[in-house]
Write an enzyme that holds these catalytic residues in place. Structure first.
Site, PDB file in Angstrom:
ATOM      1  N   TYR A  70       0.838  -1.200   0.000  1.00 46.45           N
ATOM      2  CA  TYR A  70       0.000   0.000   0.000  1.00 46.45           C
ATOM      3  C   TYR A  70       0.880   1.259   0.000  1.00 46.45           C
ATOM      4  O   TYR A  70       0.631   2.206  -0.756  1.00 46.45           O
ATOM      5  CB  TYR A  70      -0.920  -0.021   1.221  1.00 46.45           C
ATOM      6  CG  TYR A  70      -1.914   1.116   1.292  1.00 46.45           C
ATOM      7  CD1 TYR A  70      -3.148   1.029   0.641  1.00 46.45           C
ATOM      8  CD2 TYR A  70      -1.640   2.265   2.026  1.00 46.45           C
ATOM      9  CE1 TYR A  70      -4.067   2.059   0.705  1.00 46.45           C
ATOM     10  CE2 TYR A  70      -2.556   3.301   2.101  1.00 46.45           C
ATOM     11  CZ  TYR A  70      -3.772   3.203   1.450  1.00 46.45           C
ATOM     12  OH  TYR A  70      -4.677   4.244   1.525  1.00 46.45           O
TER      13      TYR A  70
HETATM   14  P1  NAD Z   1     -13.818   2.957   0.484  1.00 44.72           P
HETATM   15  O1  NAD Z   1     -13.527   1.498   0.533  1.00 44.72           O
HETATM   16  O2  NAD Z   1     -15.023   3.487   1.144  1.00 44.72           O
HETATM   17  O3  NAD Z   1     -13.844   3.452  -1.037  1.00 44.72           O
HETATM   18  C1  NAD Z   1     -13.039   2.898  -2.037  1.00 44.72           C
HETATM   19  C2  NAD Z   1     -13.816   2.949  -3.334  1.00 44.72           C
HETATM   20  O4  NAD Z   1     -12.975   2.452  -4.397  1.00 44.72           O
HETATM   21  C3  NAD Z   1     -15.054   2.047  -3.298  1.00 44.72           C
HETATM   22  O5  NAD Z   1     -16.134   2.707  -3.920  1.00 44.72           O
HETATM   23  C4  NAD Z   1     -14.614   0.831  -4.096  1.00 44.72           C
HETATM   24  O6  NAD Z   1     -15.674   0.105  -4.671  1.00 44.72           O
HETATM   25  C5  NAD Z   1     -13.720   1.492  -5.140  1.00 44.72           C
HETATM   26  N1  NAD Z   1     -12.788   0.565  -5.796  1.00 44.72           N
HETATM   27  C6  NAD Z   1     -11.965  -0.338  -5.224  1.00 44.72           C
HETATM   28  N2  NAD Z   1     -11.270  -1.008  -6.156  1.00 44.72           N
HETATM   29  C7  NAD Z   1     -11.653  -0.496  -7.354  1.00 44.72           C
HETATM   30  C8  NAD Z   1     -11.290  -0.757  -8.705  1.00 44.72           C
HETATM   31  N3  NAD Z   1     -10.379  -1.698  -9.014  1.00 44.72           N
HETATM   32  N4  NAD Z   1     -11.877  -0.048  -9.683  1.00 44.72           N
HETATM   33  C9  NAD Z   1     -12.807   0.902  -9.387  1.00 44.72           C
HETATM   34  N5  NAD Z   1     -13.193   1.196  -8.140  1.00 44.72           N
HETATM   35  C10 NAD Z   1     -12.629   0.504  -7.134  1.00 44.72           C
HETATM   36  O7  NAD Z   1     -12.515   3.632   1.076  1.00 44.72           O
HETATM   37  P2  NAD Z   1     -12.051   5.151   1.202  1.00 44.72           P
HETATM   38  O8  NAD Z   1     -11.388   5.249   2.505  1.00 44.72           O
HETATM   39  O9  NAD Z   1     -13.119   6.103   0.858  1.00 44.72           O
HETATM   40  O10 NAD Z   1     -10.912   5.168   0.094  1.00 44.72           O
HETATM   41  C11 NAD Z   1     -10.852   6.101  -0.957  1.00 44.72           C
HETATM   42  C12 NAD Z   1      -9.403   6.404  -1.247  1.00 44.72           C
HETATM   43  O11 NAD Z   1      -8.847   7.055  -0.111  1.00 44.72           O
HETATM   44  C13 NAD Z   1      -8.526   5.176  -1.502  1.00 44.72           C
HETATM   45  O12 NAD Z   1      -7.628   5.449  -2.558  1.00 44.72           O
HETATM   46  C14 NAD Z   1      -7.769   5.023  -0.195  1.00 44.72           C
HETATM   47  O13 NAD Z   1      -6.545   4.358  -0.369  1.00 44.72           O
HETATM   48  C15 NAD Z   1      -7.607   6.462   0.198  1.00 44.72           C
HETATM   49  N6  NAD Z   1      -7.317   6.713   1.606  1.00 44.72           N
HETATM   50  C16 NAD Z   1      -8.178   6.299   2.579  1.00 44.72           C
HETATM   51  C17 NAD Z   1      -7.873   6.564   3.912  1.00 44.72           C
HETATM   52  C18 NAD Z   1      -8.770   6.134   5.047  1.00 44.72           C
HETATM   53  O14 NAD Z   1      -8.339   6.199   6.212  1.00 44.72           O
HETATM   54  N7  NAD Z   1     -10.000   5.713   4.792  1.00 44.72           N
HETATM   55  C19 NAD Z   1      -6.686   7.257   4.224  1.00 44.72           C
HETATM   56  C20 NAD Z   1      -5.844   7.666   3.210  1.00 44.72           C
HETATM   57  C21 NAD Z   1      -6.176   7.393   1.891  1.00 44.72           C
END
Ligand code: NAD
Length: 249
Positions: free
Chosen positions: A154
Site C-alpha cells: 500500500y
Molecule cells: P472505500 O472502501 O469506502 O472506497 C473505495 C472505493 O474504491 C469504493 O467505492 C470501491 O468500490 C472502489 N474501488 C476499489 N477497487 C476499485 C477498482 N479496481 N476499480 C474501481 N473502483 C474501485 O474507502 P475510502 O477510505 O473512501 O478510500 C478512498 C481512497 O482514499 C482510496 O484510494 C484510499 O486508499 C484512500 N485513503 C483512505 C484513507 C482512510 O483512512 N479511509 C486514508 C488515506 C487514503
C-alpha cells in the site's frame, strides 16, 4: 455553486471519500460521472438525483486500461465534457511484514492504487489536452509521504501516486492541466471500518494524533473541490496532507 455547467469524473465513489466528494460536487452544480466496480455507486447516483443533481455511473475496474478509457469517453459523451477528475479508487491489503507479504497482494494493490491512477490520468489528460485543459486530483495517503509498518504494498503504491502526480504537474501545466494529490490520514470509511472496531488500535491512534481523532469523509471532500476550482489556479504539483497534524510530528 462553483461547478455549475461543469462535469466531474470520480473513480471509487460507491462509498467513503469518493461518495462524499461526489455529493459535494453535485451540491455545487456539477454533473458527476462515477467509475466503480461496486454497484453501491448506483446509490451515490440516486442520492445525488434525489437532491436535484445530475450523476451517472459506469462499471469500471480502474486497473483495466480499456475500461478506464471507456469511462472517460462515456463521461464526455454523456455530460458533454470533463472539467475535473478525482482519481480516488483504492484498496487496502492485509497487514504483513514485507518478507511475509503475498506477492499477489503486492501486484494487486499496485495495479489498482497506482495503475488505476496511471490509467485514469492517461485517458483524462489525453482528453483534456484536446479540449482546453482541466484539473486532476489524485488520492494518495499519508502513506504516500511516510511509511506505516506492515503495509509495504500500500505504501509503495501511494508513493507511486505522489510520483505520478508530480510528474504530470510538470508535463501538463502549460497545457492548462493542473494536477495535485491529497494525502488523507485516518478517515472513517468502509476501508477502515475494522480498525474502528479495534479499541486498542483506535485509542492508541487518537492518543498519538495531534487532533485526537479520525476524519469523516466530508472533511476530505472540501479540499478536492477547492483544488479542482479556479480558486486553486496556481496550485499544481501540490501533495497536501490532510491528517490532523499526524505528519507534522
Ligand atoms: P472505500 O472502501 O469506502 O472506497 C473505495 C472505493 O474504491 C469504493 O467505492 C470501491 O468500490 C472502489 N474501488 C476499489 N477497487 C476499485 C477498482 N479496481 N476499480 C474501481 N473502483 C474501485 O474507502 P475510502 O477510505 O473512501 O478510500 C478512498 C481512497 O482514499 C482510496 O484510494 C484510499 O486508499 C484512500 N485513503 C483512505 C484513507 C482512510 O483512512 N479511509 C486514508 C488515506 C487514503
Amino acid at each position: 455553486m462553483r461547478y455549475t455547467d461543469k462535469t466531474v469524473l470520480i473513480t471509487g465513489a460507491a462509498t467513503g471519500i469518493g461518495r462524499a466528494t461526489a455529493s459535494a460536487f453535485a451540491r455545487e452544480g456539477a454533473a458527476v460521472m462515477i467509475g466503480d466496480l461496486d454497484e453501491g455507486a448506483a446509490q451515490t447516483v440516486t442520492a445525488i438525483e434525489e437532491m436535484g443533481g445530475r450523476a451517472a455511473w459506469r462499471h469500471c475496474d480502474v486497473s483495466d486500461l480499456s475500461e478506464t478509457e471507456a469511462l472517460i469517453a462515456d463521461c464526455a459523451t454523456r455530460f458533454g465534457g470533463l472539467h475535473a477528475a478525482f482519481n480516488n479508487a483504492g484498496i487496502l491489503t492485509p497487514f504483513a511484514p514485507l518478507h511475509d507479504t503475498d506477492p499477489a497482494d503486492y501486484t494487486h494493490v499496485m495495479a489498482v492504487n497506482a495503475g488505476g491512477v496511471f490509467n485514469a490520468m492517461r485517458a483524462e489528460i489525453s482528453w483534456m489536452i484536446e479540449h482546453g485543459g482541466g484539473a486532476i486530483v489524485n488520492t494518495a495517503s499519508v502513506g504516500g509521504v511516510i511509511a506505516n509498518p506492515g503495509m509495504a504494498p500500500y505504501i509503495a503504491a501511494k508513493h507511486a501516486v505522489v510520483g505520478l502526480t508530480r510528474t504530470a504537474a510538470l508535463d501538463y501545466a502549460r497545457l492548462g492541466i493542473r494536477t495535485n494529490a491529497i494525502c488523507p490520514g485516518l478517515v472513517r470509511t468502509a476501508m477502515t471500518a475494522d480498525w474502528f472496531e479495534d479499541a486498542t488500535f483506535i485509542d492508541s491512534f487518537y492518543e498519538s494524533s495531534p487532533i485526537g481523532r479520525a476524519a469523516e469523509p466530508a472533511e476530505i471532500a472540501g479540499m478536492v473541490l477547492h483544488l479542482c476550482s479556479d480558486e486553486a489556479s496556481f496550485t499544481n504539483g501540490a501533495v497536501i496532507t490532510m491528517d490532523g497534524g499526524q505528519t507534522a510530528i
